[in-house]
Scaffold this active site. Structure first.
Site, PDB file in Angstrom:
ATOM      1  N   ASP A   1       0.842  -1.195   0.000  1.00  0.00           N
ATOM      2  CA  ASP A   1       0.000   0.000   0.000  1.00  0.00           C
ATOM      3  C   ASP A   1       0.875   1.241   0.000  1.00  0.00           C
ATOM      4  OD1 ASP A   1      -2.097   2.022   0.891  1.00  0.00           O
ATOM      5  OD2 ASP A   1      -3.270   0.186   1.075  1.00  0.00           O
TER       6      ASP A   1
ATOM      7  N   ASP B   1       3.417   1.722  -4.880  1.00  0.00           N
ATOM      8  CA  ASP B   1       2.614   2.478  -5.831  1.00  0.00           C
ATOM      9  C   ASP B   1       2.378   1.528  -6.991  1.00  0.00           C
ATOM     10  OD1 ASP B   1       1.670   3.995  -7.955  1.00  0.00           O
ATOM     11  OD2 ASP B   1       3.187   5.572  -7.782  1.00  0.00           O
ATOM     12  N   VAL B   2       1.134   1.090  -7.180  1.00  0.00           N
ATOM     13  CA  VAL B   2       0.868   0.029  -8.159  1.00  0.00           C
ATOM     14  C   VAL B   2       1.138   0.462  -9.590  1.00  0.00           C
ATOM     15  CG1 VAL B   2      -0.799  -1.171  -6.704  1.00  0.00           C
ATOM     16  CG2 VAL B   2      -1.606   0.593  -8.305  1.00  0.00           C
TER      17      VAL B   2
ATOM     18  N   ASN C   1      -6.163  -5.461  -5.624  1.00  0.00           N
ATOM     19  CA  ASN C   1      -7.346  -4.784  -5.099  1.00  0.00           C
ATOM     20  C   ASN C   1      -7.275  -3.263  -5.212  1.00  0.00           C
ATOM     21  OD1 ASN C   1      -9.674  -4.268  -3.088  1.00  0.00           O
ATOM     22  ND2 ASN C   1      -7.908  -3.350  -2.071  1.00  0.00           N
TER      23      ASN C   1
ATOM     24  N   TYR D   1     -14.697   4.913 -14.467  1.00  0.00           N
ATOM     25  CA  TYR D   1     -14.473   3.834 -13.502  1.00  0.00           C
ATOM     26  C   TYR D   1     -15.036   2.521 -14.048  1.00  0.00           C
ATOM     27  CZ  TYR D   1     -14.766   1.184  -9.119  1.00  0.00           C
ATOM     28  OH  TYR D   1     -14.647   0.222  -8.149  1.00  0.00           O
TER      29      TYR D   1
ATOM     30  N   LYS E   1     -12.925  -0.932 -14.917  1.00  0.00           N
ATOM     31  CA  LYS E   1     -13.212  -2.208 -14.265  1.00  0.00           C
ATOM     32  C   LYS E   1     -13.607  -3.276 -15.285  1.00  0.00           C
ATOM     33  CE  LYS E   1     -12.171  -1.287 -10.050  1.00  0.00           C
ATOM     34  NZ  LYS E   1     -11.061  -2.015  -9.380  1.00  0.00           N
TER      35      LYS E   1
ATOM     36  N   VAL F   1     -20.438  -1.635  -1.344  1.00  0.00           N
ATOM     37  CA  VAL F   1     -20.174  -1.893   0.070  1.00  0.00           C
ATOM     38  C   VAL F   1     -19.982  -0.534   0.749  1.00  0.00           C
ATOM     39  CG1 VAL F   1     -18.625  -3.026   1.716  1.00  0.00           C
ATOM     40  CG2 VAL F   1     -19.047  -4.065  -0.527  1.00  0.00           C
TER      41      VAL F   1
ATOM     42  N   THR G   1     -18.047   1.076   2.487  1.00  0.00           N
ATOM     43  CA  THR G   1     -16.720   1.519   2.919  1.00  0.00           C
ATOM     44  C   THR G   1     -16.637   3.024   2.675  1.00  0.00           C
ATOM     45  OG1 THR G   1     -15.857   1.106   0.708  1.00  0.00           O
ATOM     46  CG2 THR G   1     -15.685  -0.702   2.313  1.00  0.00           C
TER      47      THR G   1
END
Length: 264
Positions: A39, A62-63, A89, A158, A162, A193, A195
């Site tokens: 992360d 950093d992905v 994720n 987005y 995805k 969800v 979150t």
């Protein structure tokens, strides 16, 4: 021992410092895996890793950075000598009407959601395949979204990113299978969800004028969901454990909808 037992395996979870990623990391650890949380939030990642108990760890990632991926998978392998599970994720969502999308926001979502996942698949495969640093095969689980399967307003880019995660998953699964690498590649389509990201999305929908209030936006999602509720972190985490486990040993190249039927 059950087919969901991950004892002796090592998992790397991106974006595991909070939200769905944290829940997935906790579920994998509960199933017996040694978990490395990757992360940008170093303190939060370290805190979650410490709370999982001895043996678990965290690494800065950093992905979107290839060198960062090389270092992260190397750190995971160094910890136990293995890398069996990678959960891609980490993701970002910026709400906008299609008529108002900003170039900078498009690039951010493409970089994190598509490039980040592609690099995660790349380095997981290179590490898990025969001759790789781990070399024992494994399971890659990518996190897509119900947004890839429905036309929900306010999240056009987005949704597109995805959907790209789904295509990346299927092609990588085909290649890994054809080449005999022993790596399964699947993805999960989470429903909404509550979150921080999910709650923020509901607020955005009202701000964009698509719903009267955040509560109305949530109500619309629930109304579209045959099971009649929002998702829970545990719903998504359990699906990841399943796909990572031997219970899913003959499953690859698939997208598992965990959305209460919303995307059917």
């Amino acid at each position: 021992m059950t087919h969901h037992d991950l004892t002796g395996r090592t998992a790397l979870v991106t974006g595991g410092a909070q939200g769905l990623g944290e829940g997935m990391a906790r579920a994998l650890a509960a199933a017996g895996a040694t978990v490395v949380i990757a992360d940008l939030q170093d303190e939060a990642a370290a805190s979650v890793a410490a709370s999982l108990g001895e043996g678990h760890g965290a690494v800065h990632l950093d992905v979107t950075d290839e060198a960062g991926w090389e270092a992260a998978v190397a750190a995971a392998v160094e910890r136990t000598g293995r890398l069996d599970i990678v959960v891609n994720n980490a993701g970002v969502e910026v709400s906008s009407l299609a008529a108002d999308v900003e170039v900078s926001d498009i690039r951010t979502m493409l970089d994190v959601n598509v490039l980040g996942t592609a690099l995660g698949i790349k380095h997981a495969l290179r590490t898990m395949r025969p001759g790789g640093a781990a070399g024992h095969g494994g399971s890659i689980v990518n996190i897509s979204s119900v947004a890839a399967t429905i036309a929900f307003p306010g999240i056009p880019i987005y949704s597109a990113t995805k959907a790209a995660v789904d295509r990346l998953t299927r092609v990588a699964a085909m290649e890994a299978g054809k080449l005999g690498w022993g790596v399964r590649v699947n993805c999960v389509y989470p429903g909404l969800v509550p979150t921080a990201m999910g709650q923020g999305l509901a607020v955005d929908m009202a701000t964009l004028g698509l719903f009267e209030s955040p509560e109305a936006a949530v109500g619309a999602v629930v109304e579209l969901t045959p099971l009649g509720r929002l998702g829970e972190v545990a719903d998504m985490a359990d699906a990841v454990v399943f796909l990572a486990s031997d219970a899913a040993r003959f499953i690859t190249g698939t997208g598992l909808s965990v959305d209460g039927g919303m995307g059917m």
